[in-house]
Design a protein around this motif. Structure first.
Motif, PDB file in Angstrom:
ATOM      1  N   ARG A  74       0.822  -1.213   0.000  1.00 63.13           N
ATOM      2  CA  ARG A  74       0.000   0.000   0.000  1.00 63.13           C
ATOM      3  C   ARG A  74       0.854   1.259   0.000  1.00 63.13           C
ATOM      4  O   ARG A  74       0.540   2.239  -0.693  1.00 63.13           O
ATOM      5  CB  ARG A  74      -0.934  -0.007   1.211  1.00 63.13           C
ATOM      6  N   ASP A  78       0.827   4.013  -3.037  1.00 66.24           N
ATOM      7  CA  ASP A  78       0.440   5.402  -2.783  1.00 66.24           C
ATOM      8  C   ASP A  78       1.555   6.394  -3.093  1.00 66.24           C
ATOM      9  O   ASP A  78       1.276   7.507  -3.560  1.00 66.24           O
ATOM     10  CB  ASP A  78       0.018   5.563  -1.318  1.00 66.24           C
ATOM     11  N   ARG A  82       1.202   2.624  -8.793  1.00 68.45           N
ATOM     12  CA  ARG A  82       0.351   1.450  -8.618  1.00 68.45           C
ATOM     13  C   ARG A  82       1.063   0.160  -9.000  1.00 68.45           C
ATOM     14  O   ARG A  82       1.150  -0.771  -8.213  1.00 68.45           O
ATOM     15  CB  ARG A  82      -0.922   1.627  -9.442  1.00 68.45           C
ATOM     16  N   ARG A 125       5.476   7.429   5.682  1.00 68.82           N
ATOM     17  CA  ARG A 125       4.314   8.284   5.418  1.00 68.82           C
ATOM     18  C   ARG A 125       4.272   9.525   6.310  1.00 68.82           C
ATOM     19  O   ARG A 125       3.440  10.417   6.109  1.00 68.82           O
ATOM     20  CB  ARG A 125       3.030   7.488   5.634  1.00 68.82           C
TER      21      ARG A 125
END
Length: 450
Positions: A74, A78, A82, A125
């Protein structure tokens, strides 16, 4: 190979019944928390209570190893792209470090894999609260993994409090390393010996001259530690190379790759050659780290390309890594499956048990539940799920078991007498009668009658 699976099955069985993890396979009166620090195994107790079989542990391990693919994939989707994200996720699943861990018994480090993956992906992140919360479970997985928790916390503090101030960031990270060393030392010197029947940490001897019982001076340590690192240097170099190959060396683009260093250093300073290579489960934690570092490296390269327009040979390499790195990782992982256990899935004997394996299953069925049984290594897990199991290779078995179940070829006994004579030799003051025999495969079960 079922030594470790048998040990952990015994421990989890005890947890399932709200008892201390006493593992007679490691030695009578042995509390497994006195071997390594892994109270996280308690989480498997409820599942084992419903499904009392070693397969429960193997399924749990497979799930834990697989779940780590979720945050890695994921995050890559992100922040990188993709299709690159899917390629990286599949490459992780095929990577030799993960496959080796899934192939070799069961080990508590499986719990560290998803926790570390979620923690490092949260860091990438910028979700720092989640980074710390996901790192905290490492304190309960194994004593050496506790080293990483203060380091990860220090990484967060350095990034959030001292952004742009390199000196302060460096001091914070050094403090994190020091606190990690103290945490691990506390577990090794105080907590684990508290549970050990002999009051010791039983793996000091594997540290060679680092064994504190040797009272080696600073001068000797400065001499012998480098020598220990140089022993088996070829195997160690190959392990480092093989750790970076699955991520096409892109992990070197990120400082996160340094989190793999403590695990590698601990293995390479060890005097036992079994820790140096690519076998067993020892590389699964570094493998998670380098995959997270590779994702971070791709992100950093992507950001630098947006800020820097000058073309250099280094940028040309970076552009190639950014464009084709994920595909290269997938191709490398797929190619390496031919050299590691995934290739066994293509072999007939993997899916169809041999006559010897079938004989072992019939022998296990002859041993009643709840008894004490002394057995050879391949019978340990199934019997440990429902009996008090002893390993036939332990020299310190005091109380004779009610049953003996063994593959004679795995007992280490090469006498010319009958299997019954072997049993009587092990326990001379007691007599046993034969309840199962497969002389073709040399598998036997005996019951104590006196």
């Amino acid at each position: 190979m079922s030594w470790d699976l048998g040990i952990f099955t015994e421990a989890v069985r005890d947890y399932a019944h709200f008892q201390a993890p006493m593992t007679a396979i490691r030695g009578q009166d042995m509390n497994l928390l006195g071997d390594h620090w892994h109270p996280v195994l308690m989480l498997l107790g409820p599942f084992f209570r419903v499904f009392p079989t070693p397969i429960t542990l193997l399924v749990a391990q497979s799930v834990l190893l697989a779940v780590a693919a979720v945050p890695l994939t994921r995050t890559a989707i992100d922040l990188v792209g993709r299709y690159q994200g899917y390629a990286i996720g599949i490459a992780y699943g095929l990577s030799w470090g993960v496959v080796q861990a899934a192939n070799f018994d069961f080990h508590e480090v499986a719990f560290a894999v998803p926790a570390l993956a979620f923690s490092l992906c949260a860091y990438i992140r910028g979700e720092y609260r989640k980074t710390i919360l996901w790192a905290l479970p490492l304190l309960f997985v194994k004593e050496d993994l506790a080293l990483l928790v203060p380091i990860i916390i220090a990484m967060v503090v350095a990034r959030t409090r001292f952004s742009g101030r390199r000196v302060t960031q460096g001091a914070t990270l050094v403090s994190g390393v020091a606190l990690g060393v103290l945490t691990t030392s506390f577990l090794v010197k105080i907590v684990i010996p508290h549970f050990n029947p002999n009051g010791v940490y039983e793996y000091w001897n594997e540290g060679g001259c680092l064994d504190p019982r040797l009272h080696a001076g600073v001068g000797k340590l400065l001499t012998c530690v480098p020598q220990q690192f140089m022993n088996g240097i070829g195997d160690k170099e190959r392990t480092i190379l093989m750790t970076l190959v699955p991520v096409a060396f892109i992990a070197l683009r990120s400082p996160l790759v340094l989190l793999a260093v403590p695990a590698l250093v601990a293995r390479f300073v060890n005097v036992m050659p079994s820790y140096w290579g690519t076998d067993f489960h020892y590389s699964v934690v570094p493998m998670v780290v380098v995959f997270a570092a590779a994702i971070h490296g791709l992100i950093l390269m992507k950001e630098s390309r947006e800020q820097e327009r000058k073309q250099t040979w280094l940028r040309t390499i970076g552009d190639a890594q950014l464009k084709h790195g994920a595909v290269a990782m997938l191709a490398i992982a797929a190619a390496l499956t031919q050299s590691f256990p995934l290739q066994d899935l293509l072999h007939h004997q993997t899916w169809f048990p041999s006559a010897r394996a079938q004989a072992i299953k019939r022998a296990e069925a002859k041993v009643p539940s709840g008894v004490t049984v002394e057995t050879t290594i391949e019978m340990l897990p199934a019997l440990a799920a429902r009996t008090q199991t002893l390993w036939i290779g332990n020299p310190n078995i005091i109380d004779p078991p009610e049953y003996e179940a063994f593959d004679l070829d795995r007992t280490g006994w090469y006498g010319q007498s009958s299997p019954l004579e072997f049993v009587r030799t092990r326990h001379p003051s007691y007599d046993y009668e034969e309840v199962f025999a497969d002389s073709v495969n040399n598998v036997y079960v005996f019951k104590r009658i006196g």
